[in-house]
Design a protein around this motif. Structure first.
Motif, mmCIF file in Angstrom:
data_model
loop_
_atom_site.group_PDB
_atom_site.id
_atom_site.type_symbol
_atom_site.label_atom_id
_atom_site.label_comp_id
_atom_site.label_asym_id
_atom_site.label_seq_id
_atom_site.Cartn_x
_atom_site.Cartn_y
_atom_site.Cartn_z
ATOM 1 N N ALA A 21 40.759 77.559 -16.553
ATOM 2 C CA ALA A 21 40.770 78.391 -17.762
ATOM 3 C C ALA A 21 41.399 77.640 -18.933
ATOM 4 O O ALA A 21 40.972 77.780 -20.089
ATOM 5 C CB ALA A 21 41.528 79.686 -17.496
ATOM 6 N N TYR A 22 42.424 76.841 -18.644
ATOM 7 C CA TYR A 22 43.028 75.998 -19.681
ATOM 8 C C TYR A 22 41.966 75.070 -20.269
ATOM 9 O O TYR A 22 41.867 74.904 -21.491
ATOM 10 C CB TYR A 22 44.175 75.187 -19.074
ATOM 11 C CG TYR A 22 44.960 74.347 -20.066
ATOM 12 C CD1 TYR A 22 46.214 74.751 -20.486
ATOM 13 C CD2 TYR A 22 44.446 73.153 -20.577
ATOM 14 C CE1 TYR A 22 46.956 73.992 -21.394
ATOM 15 C CE2 TYR A 22 45.165 72.388 -21.480
ATOM 16 C CZ TYR A 22 46.415 72.807 -21.887
ATOM 17 O OH TYR A 22 47.123 72.047 -22.788
ATOM 18 N N GLU A 23 41.152 74.469 -19.392
ATOM 19 C CA GLU A 23 40.142 73.513 -19.851
ATOM 20 C C GLU A 23 39.072 74.187 -20.716
ATOM 21 O O GLU A 23 38.612 73.620 -21.714
ATOM 22 C CB GLU A 23 39.503 72.826 -18.642
ATOM 23 C CG GLU A 23 38.658 71.620 -19.006
ATOM 24 C CD GLU A 23 38.157 70.864 -17.794
ATOM 25 O OE1 GLU A 23 37.529 69.808 -17.996
ATOM 26 O OE2 GLU A 23 38.391 71.314 -16.651
ATOM 27 N N ILE A 24 38.683 75.396 -20.346
ATOM 28 C CA ILE A 24 37.706 76.139 -21.154
ATOM 29 C C ILE A 24 38.281 76.434 -22.530
ATOM 30 O O ILE A 24 37.622 76.234 -23.561
ATOM 31 C CB ILE A 24 37.318 77.452 -20.446
ATOM 32 C CG1 ILE A 24 36.454 77.162 -19.224
ATOM 33 C CG2 ILE A 24 36.564 78.376 -21.396
ATOM 34 C CD1 ILE A 24 36.150 78.379 -18.387
ATOM 35 N N THR A 56 28.403 78.416 -21.496
ATOM 36 C CA THR A 56 29.459 77.483 -21.097
ATOM 37 C C THR A 56 30.354 78.213 -20.103
ATOM 38 O O THR A 56 30.664 79.395 -20.284
ATOM 39 C CB THR A 56 30.262 77.042 -22.328
ATOM 40 O OG1 THR A 56 29.438 76.204 -23.146
ATOM 41 C CG2 THR A 56 31.519 76.285 -21.928
ATOM 42 N N THR A 57 30.775 77.522 -19.045
ATOM 43 C CA THR A 57 31.505 78.203 -17.973
ATOM 44 C C THR A 57 32.326 77.195 -17.180
ATOM 45 O O THR A 57 32.349 76.007 -17.507
ATOM 46 C CB THR A 57 30.499 78.947 -17.061
ATOM 47 O OG1 THR A 57 31.189 79.729 -16.104
ATOM 48 C CG2 THR A 57 29.581 77.965 -16.341
ATOM 49 N N ALA A 58 33.003 77.678 -16.142
ATOM 50 C CA ALA A 58 33.675 76.813 -15.177
ATOM 51 C C ALA A 58 32.937 76.958 -13.856
ATOM 52 O O ALA A 58 32.831 78.063 -13.326
ATOM 53 C CB ALA A 58 35.141 77.210 -15.014
ATOM 54 N N GLY A 106 46.176 80.421 -18.074
ATOM 55 C CA GLY A 106 45.602 79.154 -18.526
ATOM 56 C C GLY A 106 45.179 79.213 -19.983
ATOM 57 O O GLY A 106 45.411 78.267 -20.760
ATOM 58 N N TYR A 107 44.559 80.321 -20.381
ATOM 59 C CA TYR A 107 44.145 80.550 -21.783
ATOM 60 C C TYR A 107 45.362 80.538 -22.702
ATOM 61 O O TYR A 107 45.399 79.830 -23.724
ATOM 62 C CB TYR A 107 43.415 81.894 -21.839
ATOM 63 C CG TYR A 107 43.416 82.619 -23.156
ATOM 64 C CD1 TYR A 107 42.495 82.312 -24.162
ATOM 65 C CD2 TYR A 107 44.323 83.662 -23.384
ATOM 66 C CE1 TYR A 107 42.493 83.024 -25.366
ATOM 67 C CE2 TYR A 107 44.321 84.376 -24.578
ATOM 68 C CZ TYR A 107 43.415 84.044 -25.570
ATOM 69 O OH TYR A 107 43.405 84.738 -26.762
ATOM 70 N N GLU A 108 46.384 81.294 -22.323
ATOM 71 C CA GLU A 108 47.583 81.411 -23.150
ATOM 72 C C GLU A 108 48.294 80.066 -23.281
ATOM 73 O O GLU A 108 48.739 79.695 -24.378
ATOM 74 C CB GLU A 108 48.515 82.453 -22.525
ATOM 75 C CG GLU A 108 49.771 82.722 -23.319
ATOM 76 C CD GLU A 108 50.663 83.734 -22.617
ATOM 77 O OE1 GLU A 108 51.022 84.745 -23.244
ATOM 78 O OE2 GLU A 108 51.003 83.501 -21.434
ATOM 79 N N PRO A 114 37.717 74.633 -10.195
ATOM 80 C CA PRO A 114 36.455 74.804 -10.923
ATOM 81 C C PRO A 114 36.340 73.806 -12.069
ATOM 82 O O PRO A 114 37.334 73.484 -12.733
ATOM 83 C CB PRO A 114 36.542 76.244 -11.446
ATOM 84 C CG PRO A 114 37.503 76.918 -10.512
ATOM 85 C CD PRO A 114 38.509 75.867 -10.150
ATOM 86 N N GLN A 115 35.111 73.314 -12.319
ATOM 87 C CA GLN A 115 34.880 72.269 -13.315
ATOM 88 C C GLN A 115 34.148 72.820 -14.547
ATOM 89 O O GLN A 115 33.196 73.597 -14.413
ATOM 90 C CB GLN A 115 34.049 71.140 -12.700
ATOM 91 C CG GLN A 115 34.700 70.490 -11.481
ATOM 92 C CD GLN A 115 36.029 69.847 -11.803
ATOM 93 O OE1 GLN A 115 36.142 69.085 -12.751
ATOM 94 N NE2 GLN A 115 37.047 70.153 -11.005
ATOM 95 N N LEU A 116 34.588 72.388 -15.723
ATOM 96 C CA LEU A 116 33.975 72.820 -16.977
ATOM 97 C C LEU A 116 32.516 72.385 -17.050
ATOM 98 O O LEU A 116 32.174 71.236 -16.781
ATOM 99 C CB LEU A 116 34.749 72.221 -18.159
ATOM 100 C CG LEU A 116 34.181 72.495 -19.554
ATOM 101 C CD1 LEU A 116 34.249 73.974 -19.904
ATOM 102 C CD2 LEU A 116 34.916 71.663 -20.610
#
Length: 360
Positions: A176-179, A298-300, A209-211, A338-340
């Motif tokens: 989620a950080y990567e997204i 776009t997803t993970a 992860g987003y935060e 999970p991969q971006l």
């Protein structure tokens, strides 16, 4: 009157005759016992394939007092996720000669522990593969373990919990950080977040992860931009409508799964918003929703089928050790990240130019 031939199901005796070995040797190959030479194992495996032979788990149970059937327990509103989990567990069962019983449950039931114990006993199961949110309830896990039920959990975690109970863990937080970082690097500063069900640890991990990505890039976390909901298309649609109605709406929205993100896409189109140039949208999991939407999301990429297959392998491996070793060695837990996957639903922001007055 036409007589229709009835195809007889192949038996273990047929396999033994085809491979020119004893019934005991076929049984050893099916149970993946090490005391079979490579050449003999290859002949038996070839005979099994040619005859399309499938071991009967219930017959094996009666014959030796052991169970060769496991259970899969789930409570998740996302049908694509559940289908992928079922396929993964079933693949592991087929390669090891185990049977599978699938049981949907109400994870909020106060009698869930008793219901699962009854399921195991009634179906003569060797153990359970537990998915979230049941797999993340410590009280439930402790109760089942205390009652002697073998189990493996699929959980959201950044690392192996090392709590003595087998699991397969998925690093939702860093994915989620990567997204979110991807959206920030496209120039987005106001990024909405739509939660999945709060009973799922994965939803909280994805929000964390987003935060964290926002904080690391010096962007203020705006509580208005995070909307509660569940892992459903309808909640994605409703959540997006709430965000887009704000006085200063987001220029990008991150849905906690692809079903939510597809709902966001539908809300954007219903409002005449150009995706991705006026609004970027990202999901999570790489389900069919992400590939069938337009633009594709776009997803993970979360290898749900592989994760479930590994969980079943871990359970079955542990069961075999307990059956054949006085002091079984704990099997190693496995993690997945999970991969971006970048697709057409995200792009640098392009605001509409201001309208030119007619009198100019």
């Amino acid at each position: 009157m036409t007589t229709q031939a009835i195809t007889r199901r192949s038996t273990i005796k047929d396999v033994a005759e085809r491979a020119k070995v004893s019934l005991k040797t076929v049984s050893r190959v099916i149970n993946n016992e090490p005391s079979v030479t490579q050449g003999t194992r290859a002949r038996v495996t070839q005979a099994i394939t040619e005859l399309d032979y499938e071991p009967d788990p219930s017959a094996r149970n009666l014959r030796n007092g052991l169970s060769f059937v496991i259970g899969l327990v789930y409570d998740n509103p996302n049908p694509y996720h559940i289908i992928a989990v079922q396929k993964g567990v079933l693949a592991a069962c087929r390669e090891t000669g185990y049977g599978l019983q699938i049981q949907p449950v109400d994870s909020t039931s106060p009698l869930l522990a008793d219901e699962l114990v009854d399921f195991v006993q009634r179906s003569r199961l060797a153990g359970l593969v537990l998915t979230a949110p049941m797999s993340e309830r410590k009280d439930l896990i402790d109760t089942l373990a205390a009652r002697g039920i073998a189990l493996v959990r699929i959980i959201a975690a950044t690392e192996d919990p090392n709590d003595g109970l087998p699991c397969v863990y998925v690093d939702d937080r860093n994915a989620a950080y990567e997204i979110t970082e991807h959206l920030i690097q496209l120039g987005h500063q106001r990024i909405g977040f739509l939660w999945g069900g709060p009973q799922h640890r994965s939803s909280g991990e994805r929000y964390t992860g987003y935060e964290q990505a926002l904080k690391d890039y010096g962007i203020t976390v705006d509580e208005q931009l995070a909307v509660p909901g569940d892992y459903t298309f309808d909640d994605g649609f409703r959540g997006a409508r709430c965000l887009l109605a704000l006085q200063e709406p987001p220029t990008a929205i991150f849905g906690s799964n692809d079903e939510i993100a597809a709902g966001v896409l539908a809300a954007a189109k219903s409002a005449g918003i150009d995706v991705p140039y006026e609004l970027s949208i990202a999901g999570f999991e790489d389900s069919p929703f992400s590939r069938q939407s337009w633009p594709p999301l776009t997803t993970a990429k979360q290898a749900t089928e592989s994760i479930a297959k590994q969980a079943a392998r871990l359970l079955i491996g542990g069961l075999r050790q307990h059956a054949h070793a006085d002091k079984p060695t704990p099997l190693r837990n496995q993690g997945f990240v999970p991969q971006l996957v970048v697709r057409g639903s995200t792009a640098p922001l392009r605001l509409r130019p201001p309208a030119i007055p007619d009198n100019l």
